[in-house]
Design a protein around this motif. Structure first.
Motif, PDB file in Angstrom:
ATOM      1  N   VAL A  25     -13.670  -4.729   4.707  1.00 53.50           N
ATOM      2  CA  VAL A  25     -12.775  -4.565   3.805  1.00 53.50           C
ATOM      3  C   VAL A  25     -11.643  -5.688   3.860  1.00 53.50           C
ATOM      4  O   VAL A  25     -10.855  -6.429   2.783  1.00 53.50           O
ATOM      5  CB  VAL A  25     -12.357  -3.104   3.517  1.00 53.50           C
ATOM      6  N   LEU A  26     -11.147  -5.506   5.341  1.00 59.45           N
ATOM      7  CA  LEU A  26     -10.010  -6.474   5.700  1.00 59.45           C
ATOM      8  C   LEU A  26     -10.179  -7.803   5.510  1.00 59.45           C
ATOM      9  O   LEU A  26      -9.388  -8.507   5.104  1.00 59.45           O
ATOM     10  CB  LEU A  26      -9.787  -5.966   7.183  1.00 59.45           C
ATOM     11  N   SER A  27     -11.363  -8.308   5.327  1.00 65.20           N
ATOM     12  CA  SER A  27     -11.912  -9.838   5.489  1.00 65.20           C
ATOM     13  C   SER A  27     -12.058  -9.992   3.818  1.00 65.20           C
ATOM     14  O   SER A  27     -12.052 -11.154   3.704  1.00 65.20           O
ATOM     15  CB  SER A  27     -13.183  -9.860   6.129  1.00 65.20           C
ATOM     16  N   THR A  28     -11.828  -9.088   3.019  1.00 68.42           N
ATOM     17  CA  THR A  28     -11.845  -9.504   1.590  1.00 68.42           C
ATOM     18  C   THR A  28     -10.470 -10.104   1.290  1.00 68.42           C
ATOM     19  O   THR A  28      -9.368  -9.595   1.627  1.00 68.42           O
ATOM     20  CB  THR A  28     -12.633  -8.301   0.720  1.00 68.42           C
ATOM     21  N   GLU A  29     -10.481 -10.850   0.187  1.00 64.36           N
ATOM     22  CA  GLU A  29      -9.608 -11.399  -0.552  1.00 64.36           C
ATOM     23  C   GLU A  29      -8.508 -10.193  -1.224  1.00 64.36           C
ATOM     24  O   GLU A  29      -7.594 -10.382  -1.640  1.00 64.36           O
ATOM     25  CB  GLU A  29      -9.664 -12.382  -1.392  1.00 64.36           C
ATOM     26  N   SER A  30      -9.226  -9.116  -1.617  1.00 68.03           N
ATOM     27  CA  SER A  30      -8.775  -8.178  -2.397  1.00 68.03           C
ATOM     28  C   SER A  30      -8.023  -7.172  -1.464  1.00 68.03           C
ATOM     29  O   SER A  30      -7.433  -6.159  -2.194  1.00 68.03           O
ATOM     30  CB  SER A  30      -9.893  -7.408  -3.430  1.00 68.03           C
ATOM     31  N   PHE A  31      -8.430  -7.315  -0.206  1.00 68.23           N
ATOM     32  CA  PHE A  31      -7.371  -6.200   0.478  1.00 68.23           C
ATOM     33  C   PHE A  31      -6.119  -6.029   0.277  1.00 68.23           C
ATOM     34  O   PHE A  31      -5.461  -7.295   0.425  1.00 68.23           O
ATOM     35  CB  PHE A  31      -7.702  -6.510   2.108  1.00 68.23           C
ATOM     36  N   HIS A  32      -5.594  -4.819   0.326  1.00 71.38           N
ATOM     37  CA  HIS A  32      -3.976  -4.504   0.264  1.00 71.38           C
ATOM     38  C   HIS A  32      -3.854  -3.491   1.371  1.00 71.38           C
ATOM     39  O   HIS A  32      -4.391  -2.651   1.392  1.00 71.38           O
ATOM     40  CB  HIS A  32      -3.721  -4.209  -1.176  1.00 71.38           C
ATOM     41  N   TRP A  33      -2.536  -3.624   1.923  1.00 67.70           N
ATOM     42  CA  TRP A  33      -2.328  -2.736   3.035  1.00 67.70           C
ATOM     43  C   TRP A  33      -2.213  -1.329   2.382  1.00 67.70           C
ATOM     44  O   TRP A  33      -2.030  -0.302   3.145  1.00 67.70           O
ATOM     45  CB  TRP A  33      -0.649  -3.097   3.457  1.00 67.70           C
ATOM     46  N   ILE A  34      -1.847  -1.144   1.043  1.00 68.99           N
ATOM     47  CA  ILE A  34      -1.757   0.181   0.674  1.00 68.99           C
ATOM     48  C   ILE A  34      -3.127   1.157   0.880  1.00 68.99           C
ATOM     49  O   ILE A  34      -2.820   2.421   0.772  1.00 68.99           O
ATOM     50  CB  ILE A  34      -1.178   0.071  -0.959  1.00 68.99           C
ATOM     51  N   PHE A  35      -4.118   0.440   1.003  1.00 62.34           N
ATOM     52  CA  PHE A  35      -5.328   1.071   1.060  1.00 62.34           C
ATOM     53  C   PHE A  35      -5.296   2.054   2.509  1.00 62.34           C
ATOM     54  O   PHE A  35      -5.732   3.085   2.820  1.00 62.34           O
ATOM     55  CB  PHE A  35      -6.412   0.312   1.084  1.00 62.34           C
ATOM     56  N   VAL A  36      -4.613   1.447   3.303  1.00 62.84           N
ATOM     57  CA  VAL A  36      -4.587   2.200   4.838  1.00 62.84           C
ATOM     58  C   VAL A  36      -3.968   3.318   4.592  1.00 62.84           C
ATOM     59  O   VAL A  36      -4.061   4.041   5.415  1.00 62.84           O
ATOM     60  CB  VAL A  36      -4.150   0.996   5.765  1.00 62.84           C
ATOM     61  N   MET A  37      -2.696   3.016   3.767  1.00 65.26           N
ATOM     62  CA  MET A  37      -1.877   4.107   3.744  1.00 65.26           C
ATOM     63  C   MET A  37      -2.609   5.494   2.897  1.00 65.26           C
ATOM     64  O   MET A  37      -2.346   6.591   3.134  1.00 65.26           O
ATOM     65  CB  MET A  37      -0.531   3.875   3.183  1.00 65.26           C
ATOM     66  N   LEU A  38      -3.205   5.053   1.586  1.00 64.99           N
ATOM     67  CA  LEU A  38      -3.602   6.217   0.576  1.00 64.99           C
ATOM     68  C   LEU A  38      -4.874   6.709   0.914  1.00 64.99           C
ATOM     69  O   LEU A  38      -5.199   7.850   0.478  1.00 64.99           O
ATOM     70  CB  LEU A  38      -3.530   5.301  -0.702  1.00 64.99           C
ATOM     71  N   ILE A  39      -5.859   6.079   1.880  1.00 64.68           N
ATOM     72  CA  ILE A  39      -7.132   6.667   2.222  1.00 64.68           C
ATOM     73  C   ILE A  39      -6.860   7.850   2.775  1.00 64.68           C
ATOM     74  O   ILE A  39      -7.621   9.019   2.390  1.00 64.68           O
ATOM     75  CB  ILE A  39      -7.969   5.737   2.436  1.00 64.68           C
TER      76      ILE A  39
END
Length: 244
Positions: free
Chosen positions: A120-134
């Motif tokens: 997921v980190l390697s994709t262009e759509s990754f956003h730091w908010i995912f790390v916080m919200l999951i």
């Protein structure tokens, strides 16, 4: 109380185990996950490979929670894959020793989680908010499951907390947390992601609840811990499939 029970942050204080305090502890629990995710976001500032970053995110999640939910996942795996009757499964859940199935399950979980996050980190759509919200969503999911599912045993810490907790308050506040998290997710990324995550979370709650009722007759602390670990993998996998 939430910091004391669900993190490694030292809170050396005798806190009142009363209904209001326990209700508040579970009501605020999703924000403990958000805090853990916020700390994990710090590794994104280092120019590491996606694999190393993914490993660091997983490691911080385990360390900051004291391995509490991972321990529940291991015990749950041992109990379920023993293929014994329900009474024997409860004995396995309470056994402090780790069996072969628990070891295999945790190895696959950790390796799989690291790989999926790194992808997921390697994709262009990754956003730091995912790390916080999951982590936020996974703990909100625990609160809902705990509220709407009966305890499997008449003993243990989960049973004690359930008896002291105001279920209606926890359910309503956790549902509000879900809504806030989804709005933030949709606003900072896009609404397709937010709607998809909402659908996956709803499906997971229904399926996991059905599974624990069928195999254990209700929830325990270990099963709730397992729900956190499994739901995080499911959410990261959902993002990977969306961005692929």
């Amino acid at each position: 109380m939430a910091l004391q029970f669900f993190t490694v942050i030292p809170v050396n204080k005798n806190l009142p185990m009363e209904k209001r305090a326990i209700t508040g502890m579970y009501s605020i629990f999703p924000w403990i996950g958000a805090g853990i995710g916020a700390i994990a976001c710090l590794v994104l500032y280092f120019e590491w490979s996606p694999l190393m970053t993914g490993f660091s995110i997983v490691l911080l999640g385990i360390v900051l929670s004291g391995g509490l939910h991972m321990d529940g996942y291991i015990d749950t795996s041992d109990a379920f894959f023993s293929y014994k009757d329900r009474l024997k499964r409860f004995e396995i859940l309470e056994d402090p020793r780790v069996g072969a199935f628990g070891v295999m399950a945790v190895v696959f979980l950790v390796i799989g989680k690291v790989i999926i996050i790194s992808e997921v980190l390697s994709t262009e759509s990754f956003h730091w908010i995912f790390v916080m919200l999951i982590p936020f969503f996974s703990r909100a999911l625990l609160g809902i499951l705990f509220s709407v599912t009966n305890s499997a045993k008449t003993s243990g810490l989960a049973y004690y907390f359930k008896g002291k907790m105001n279920v209606n308050v926890v359910t309503i506040t956790t549902a509000c947390h879900f809504f806030v998290g989804l709005v933030v997710l949709g606003w900072m990324t896009n609404w397709v992601v937010a709607v998809t995550i909402a659908a996956v979370l709803f499906a997971f709650i229904c399926l996991f609840r059905s599974w624990v009722l069928k195999n254990f007759g209700g929830v325990t602390g270990d099963l709730l811990g397992a729900s956190v670990e499994i739901s995080e993998v499911v959410l990261w996998l959902t993002l990977l499939l969306l961005f692929s």
